[in-house]
Every structure is written in structure tokens, then in C-alpha cells.
Design an enzyme around this catalytic site. Structure first.
Site, PDB file in Angstrom:
ATOM      1  N   ARG A  95       3.108   0.892  16.320  1.00 27.88           N
ATOM      2  CA  ARG A  95       3.988  -0.169  16.799  1.00 27.88           C
ATOM      3  C   ARG A  95       5.440   0.232  16.533  1.00 27.88           C
ATOM      4  NH1 ARG A  95       2.613  -5.737  14.309  1.00 27.88           N
ATOM      5  NH2 ARG A  95       3.558  -4.644  12.583  1.00 27.88           N
ATOM      6  N   LYS A 202     -10.329   6.842   4.040  1.00 33.06           N
ATOM      7  CA  LYS A 202     -10.711   5.947   2.966  1.00 33.06           C
ATOM      8  C   LYS A 202      -9.619   4.895   2.781  1.00 33.06           C
ATOM      9  CE  LYS A 202      -9.791   6.917  -1.340  1.00 33.06           C
ATOM     10  NZ  LYS A 202      -8.386   6.765  -1.772  1.00 33.06           N
ATOM     11  N   HIS A 232     -10.898  13.384   1.111  1.00 36.21           N
ATOM     12  CA  HIS A 232     -10.154  14.639   1.256  1.00 36.21           C
ATOM     13  C   HIS A 232     -10.418  15.619   0.109  1.00 36.21           C
ATOM     14  CE1 HIS A 232      -7.135  12.837  -1.412  1.00 36.21           C
ATOM     15  NE2 HIS A 232      -6.634  14.040  -1.569  1.00 36.21           N
ATOM     16  N   LYS A 236     -10.871  20.317  -0.262  1.00 34.19           N
ATOM     17  CA  LYS A 236     -10.146  21.236  -1.159  1.00 34.19           C
ATOM     18  C   LYS A 236     -11.005  22.477  -1.422  1.00 34.19           C
ATOM     19  CE  LYS A 236      -7.645  17.535  -3.566  1.00 34.19           C
ATOM     20  NZ  LYS A 236      -6.220  17.734  -3.436  1.00 34.19           N
ATOM     21  N   GLU A 270      -2.733  11.898 -12.528  1.00 37.26           N
ATOM     22  CA  GLU A 270      -1.572  11.997 -11.641  1.00 37.26           C
ATOM     23  C   GLU A 270      -0.313  11.674 -12.427  1.00 37.26           C
ATOM     24  OE1 GLU A 270      -2.319  10.897  -7.317  1.00 37.26           O
ATOM     25  OE2 GLU A 270      -3.281   9.281  -8.415  1.00 37.26           O
ATOM     26  N   ASP A 289      -9.969   3.091  -6.010  1.00 36.60           N
ATOM     27  CA  ASP A 289      -9.133   4.038  -5.269  1.00 36.60           C
ATOM     28  C   ASP A 289      -9.669   5.464  -5.349  1.00 36.60           C
ATOM     29  OD1 ASP A 289      -6.889   4.944  -3.783  1.00 36.60           O
ATOM     30  OD2 ASP A 289      -5.841   5.480  -5.628  1.00 36.60           O
ATOM     31  N   HIS A 294     -13.588  10.186  -4.760  1.00 34.27           N
ATOM     32  CA  HIS A 294     -13.349  11.579  -5.181  1.00 34.27           C
ATOM     33  C   HIS A 294     -14.149  11.968  -6.436  1.00 34.27           C
ATOM     34  CE1 HIS A 294     -10.276  11.014  -2.311  1.00 34.27           C
ATOM     35  NE2 HIS A 294      -9.293  10.655  -3.111  1.00 34.27           N
ATOM     36  N   LYS A 392      -2.668   6.944 -13.059  1.00 35.06           N
ATOM     37  CA  LYS A 392      -1.352   7.275 -12.507  1.00 35.06           C
ATOM     38  C   LYS A 392      -0.338   7.292 -13.649  1.00 35.06           C
ATOM     39  CE  LYS A 392      -2.053   5.804  -7.747  1.00 35.06           C
ATOM     40  NZ  LYS A 392      -2.195   7.124  -7.155  1.00 35.06           N
TER      41      LYS A 392
END
Ligand code: BG6
EC number: 1.1.1.49
Length: 541
Positions: A95, A202, A232, A236, A270, A289, A294, A392
Site C-alpha cells: 500500500r 513465520k 530461516h 543457514k 541477540e 518468536d 528456530h 534479546k
């Protein structure tokens, strides 16, 4: 991955359907020529490259972060490696009041900033010729009718043969309406000899029920072998290498079981915060998440039996068996830990806490750190705990799988000589310092017999000349080729939710608040306590 199973479009090969063999053969020749002429190809590589056939990729949500940082650069990198056909076209849909030139400018900037391979004008020109943009919102029938016309035109002018992959890189709430629109316009149905595929980013649902519901919607439009669910991490190189490490060698198999393994630690740390993704992340949290997908996929690859072949069905079957056998510990309350980052320092810079991040309500209980202990009820792994943690704003970015072995049953040395000796470990360094470490005890030179831990290292950068492709390069190519092993099956997704749902339920019902941890540190103290109760410790970040 799969070199022995036919990797051509499974849809196009359906019995009784005419296959556009002549067209495929012609296009293969041209694409191979492109690949041969590509100066980036390693001349020692005598294998035929896996090259995509004539096709169009339609990207919904092209203005998002994932498109800009990963998908658009990956498409360029594939082009640069000579793996896209000359007529390959990319249609952006969003959009925005953009013309195709504006889309080209955005793509150009994304490529310049994030592509892995060097920028080359001639490659960019070839990609640019196939760029189109369709403006509109997902509930706008007119926009989807325009999309259908653009695709028809591309087929006529660029010889893409009606082969379309639809990639939903949008917030999940838009998945159903996009699928409905594809059905309404008939774009989901391939004409004879062509294929239509859908790629679902995802998160695939936010619990078991919603994942099933989403699957019902996707299933109503696309055949199961045309649905590519993205995780993803499976794209890897270091993750795929778990399969090579385990099943191409004899070294590990005899000790890869409860007889020798003490425990396994899977860490995805992370250093970044929630960034601009508050809208998605708040209410989702670390477990949904990344543990649901993963980390459980990593665990399945580490724990599964050897597949009979490296095709999609054999691989998925073995992963499913592990996921089915995963059980939650009886003392779930003390076998999990959750945290939320508070203000702190990262790389010498002060950073805000999660509750001060833009778009996060000040009373949010979303966890930005989660640790869980899981077990696998089968003969190989009974009694071996698998500890999974992610967070995180931790001290550093690092993903690894550490298989920690039992101590030697008897040490014929004096106690002081082995005082600081740890346990043997095999550490698969997924990122960023990709490689494998074996930790074992060694005599310290010059001492009578002091034994201490040393590391033996394999580093990708030293063993291989070329840099590894990005996960999305591999996955996008697999979608265009129609090669499914690296995409989780719906059954895996559902099994993964059935592991996470009871944990989420416990956290919600017990009203448990995530424990604060300062940004830039190793996570909440309760996660350390969880390990200490088992007489173990997390590996240092
Ligand atoms: C995504 C998560 O799946 O993976 C993000 O939604 C996370 O929260 C990202 O930051 C990490 O990916 P990578 O490849 O950088 O480890």
C-alpha cells in the site's frame, strides 16, 4: 540439499499433467549459460549449479524490514551468482503510492546496503528490467485484478511461463485475506505445465489452534507440496551442516546418545533490542518468536535418527519423531525462566529497557528472554536434558549448539591436577563466528601432569574460500526450484506449538512476571538458578 531426489517442481510433475518440457529445456540451457559466464563462480566447481527456471516472485509486504534487509538483497545475490533465469521478474505489492521506478530505487538502495556479493551494474540492470510494482491494500479487489494483469503481461513479454511464487512477508493477520484474494482471482491455480507456490513467513500462528486455522485457509487454495513455510534457520549453512557432521562421519555416532552425552545447550543470544518491531513482538515474546521454531528445529536436527535419504519426506519424518517424543519436565515452573531487559549498556552505548522502547506499553509482561529445559522420551536420549535459551539485548550475538559429554568415569590423576578440567564438548557455532569446536582436556606443558581444557577449532572462513550464502538466498532458490526439504511441514509446526502452548499457559496462569536483566548482560538470575539446581551452568556468552 537434495541432490538425489528429483528437485523439479513437484506440482508440475503431477500425473497426467503436460509438462512444458521443451520450454524447460530451452530455459535451462540459457540459465546454465548465464551461470557459466558468471565470473563469481569458482572455476573448480564442476557441478552443475541448481538454477531456477522461468518464474516470477510476487512479494507481499515489500516495504517491510525483512524485504529490505534480507529478501531483496538475496534476490540480487542469486542473480549475481547466475542462479536466476534471464526473464526472472519480481513484483512488489504494497500500500504505497509508488510507480515501478520508485520500487526499483528502493530495491537498488536495499541491494547496495545489504547484498552479500559485490554490486555489478550489468547484474543490477538485468534484475531491474524484471521489476514491477502493484500498489494497493490487501482487501482491494482492483489491486489484485491489476496484479493478475501485470503477471499475464510479464508471462508474455519475459517468458515466465505462468510460474509464480507468492511470498507473504506481511504481518500474519494479512495472510488469510491475501490467500482469499489469490483464490478470487484464480492466481492460485496453475495452468497446465506451470506451477504456483506460496511462501509463508513465520510466525505460522500464535498457538496450536491458530496454526491449524491458518493451515486450513492455506490448504483451501494450495496443494500441500506448493506450500513453503519459512524457518530461516534451516537456510543457514551451519544449520544444514549439523546433518553433514552427524551423518557423513563415523566419529560422533557412537557417542551421540545417553551413554555419553551429559546434556545439550542450545543458545540463541541477540545483542539487538526489539527495534522497530514492537507491534509484532509485544504479546508474542521470546518463546513464541524463536523457541517455537528456530530452537526446536535445531534440537530436532541434533537429536533425530538418520533419515533414509535427504529428501523432504524422510527428513521431516525423522524430525517429527523427535518432536513427538519431546516431553516437558514435571517441575515446569522451575524448569523454565523468563526475563525482560531493562536499561543498560550495549557496545559502550546506553540503551533503553524494553518497557521504554517505542510502542511497548509500560506494563507489558512480554518476555524478551526465555529458557526451558526439555527431555526426549526415547531410547537414545532418555534422561539427557536439552536446555534451550534465547534473549534479546544480551551481552553478545551468538547462536550455538553445545553437546556436553559426561566426565570420565575415573581420573587417574591427583585431584589438584584436574581441578579446573571441564567436560568434553562439541560446540556447533551457528553464528557469527561460524564453525565447530571440540573441547577436551590436555596436559599443560612443563607441569608434572596438570590437565586443563583446550579447544580444537574448525572455522568456515579458514576451511572454505567462498563466503557462505545467506539463509534467504538458499531458501528463495529452493522455492523457485521447488525443493522442499528445508521447509518445515505443517505437522512439525503443530508439534512445535504443542510443546510451547503448555509452557505459555503455565506462565499466563501463574501470573509470572519476567525477571529484569540489565541490557548487555547474560540474562536473568533465575535462568542461572534453573541450571544450578541441576548442578550445571550455562556456557559463557
Ligand atoms: C527472527 C525473529 O525469526 O529471527 C527475530 O523473529 C530475530 O526476533 C531473528 O531477531 C534473528 O535471526 P538471525 O538470523 O539474525 O539469527
Amino acid at each position: 540439499m537434495n541432490q538425489s531426489e528429483p528437485s523439479a517442481s513437484p506440482e508440475a510433475a503431477a500425473p497426467g499433467e503436460p509438462v512444458a518440457a521443451a520450454q524447460a529445456a530451452a530455459s535451462t540451457t540459457t540459465t546454465l549459460e548465464v551461470a557459466e559466464a558468471n565470473p563469481l563462480r569458482d572455476p573448480r566447481d564442476k557441478r552443475l549449479p541448481r538454477v531456477a527456471g522461468p518464474s516470477v516472485l510476487v512479494l507481499f509486504g515489500v516495504t517491510g524490514d525483512l524485504s529490505r534487509r534480507k529478501l531483496l538483497p538475496a534476490i540480487y545475490d542469486l542473480g549475481n551468482r547466475g542462479l536466476l533465469p534471464p526473464g526472472f521478474s519480481l513484483v512488489g505489492f504494497a500500500r504505497r503510492d509508488w510507480a515501478s521506478q520508485d520500487f526499483a530505487k528502493i530495491t537498488h538502495d536495499a541491494v547496495k546496503e545489504h547484498a552479500r556479493t559485490p554490486f555489478r551494474e550489468e547484474v543490477w540492470k538485468q534484475i531491474c528490467e524484471g521489476l514491477h510494482f502493484v500498489p494497493g491494500s490487501f482487501d482491494d479487489d482492483g489491486a489484485f485484478d491489476a496484479l493478475a494483469m501485470v503477471l499475464k503481461e510479464i508471462d508474455e513479454t519475459r517468458g515466465t511461463g505462468g510460474n509464480y511464487a507468492f511470498y507473504t512477508s506481511t504481518p500474519p493477520k494479512f495472510f488469510p485475506v491475501i490467500i482469499e484474494q489469490l483464490k478470487r482471482t484464480g492466481l492460485h491455480k496453475p495452468p497446465p505445465g506451470a506451477w504456483r507456490r506460496v511462501v509463508i513467513e513465520k510466525p505460522f500462528g500464535h498457538d496450536l489452534e491458530s496454526a491449524k486455522e491458518l493451515n486450513r485457509i492455506v490448504d483451501s487454495a494450495f496443494r500441500p507440496d506448493s506450500v513453503f513455510r519459512i524457518d530461516h534457520y534451516l537456510g543457514k549453512e551451519t544449520v544444514q551442516n549439523i546433518l553433514a557432521l552427524r551423518f557423513a562421519n563415523t566419529l560422533w555416532e557412537p557417542i551421540w546418545n545417553r551413554g555419553y552425552v551429559d546434556h545439550v545447550q542450545i543458545t540463541m543470544a541477540e545483542d539487538i533490542g526489539v527495534g522497530t518491531r514492537a507491534g509484532y513482538y509485544d504479546g508474542i515474546g521470546a518463546a513464541r518468536d524463536v523457541i517455537q521454531n528456530h530452537l526446536l528445529q535445531l534440537m530436532a536436527l541434533v537429536a533425530m535418527e538418520d533419515p533414509t535419504a535427504f529428501g523432504a519426506s524422510a527428513l521431516r519424518r525423522e524430525k517429527e519423531k523427535v518432536l513427538e517424543a519431546i516431553k516437558l519436565p514435571a517441575d515446569l515452573e522451575t524448569s523454565t525462566a523468563i526475563g525482560q531487559y531493562t536499561e543498560g549498556w550495549q557496545g559502550g552505548v546506553p540503551v533503553p529497557g524494553f518497557l521504554e522502547e517505542e510502542g511497548i506499553p509500560p506494563d507489558s509482561r512480554t518476555e524478551t528472554y526465555a529458557a526451558v529445559k526439555l527431555e526426549i522420551a526415547n531410547r537414545r536420549w532418555a534422561g539427557v536434558p536439552f536446555y534451550l535459551r534465547t534473549g534479546k539485548r544480551l551481552g553478545r550475538r551468538m547462536t550455538e549448539v553445545a553437546v556436553v559429554f559426561q566426565r570420565a568415569p575415573h581420573l587417574p590423576f591427583s585431584k589438584t591436577d584436574t581441578e579446573i578440567l571441564g567436560q568434553n564438548a562439541l560446540v556447533i557455532r551457528v553464528q557469527p563466528d561460524e564453525g565447530i569446536t571440540v573441547r577436551f582436556g590436555s596436559k599443560v606443558p612443563g607441569t608434572a601432569m596438570e590437565v586443563r581444557d583446550v579447544n580444537m577449532d574448525f572455522a568456515y572462513g579458514e576451511a572454505f574460500l567462498e563466503s557462505s550464502p545467506e539463509a534467504y538466498e538458499r531458501l528463495l532458490l529452493d522455492v523457485l526450484i521447488g525443493d522442499p526439504p528445508l521447509f518445515p511441514h505443517q505437522r512439525e509446526v503443530e508439534l512445535q506449538w504443542s510443546i510451547i502452548d503448555p509452557i505459555e499457559k503455565l506462565w499466563a496462569e501463574s501470573g509470572r512476571r519476567p525477571e529484569g536483566y540489565a541490557a548487555g548482560t547474560g540474562g536473568p538470575a533465575s535462568a542461572d538458578a534453573m541450571m544450578a539446581r541441576d548442578g550445571r551452568a550455562w556456557r559463557r556468552l
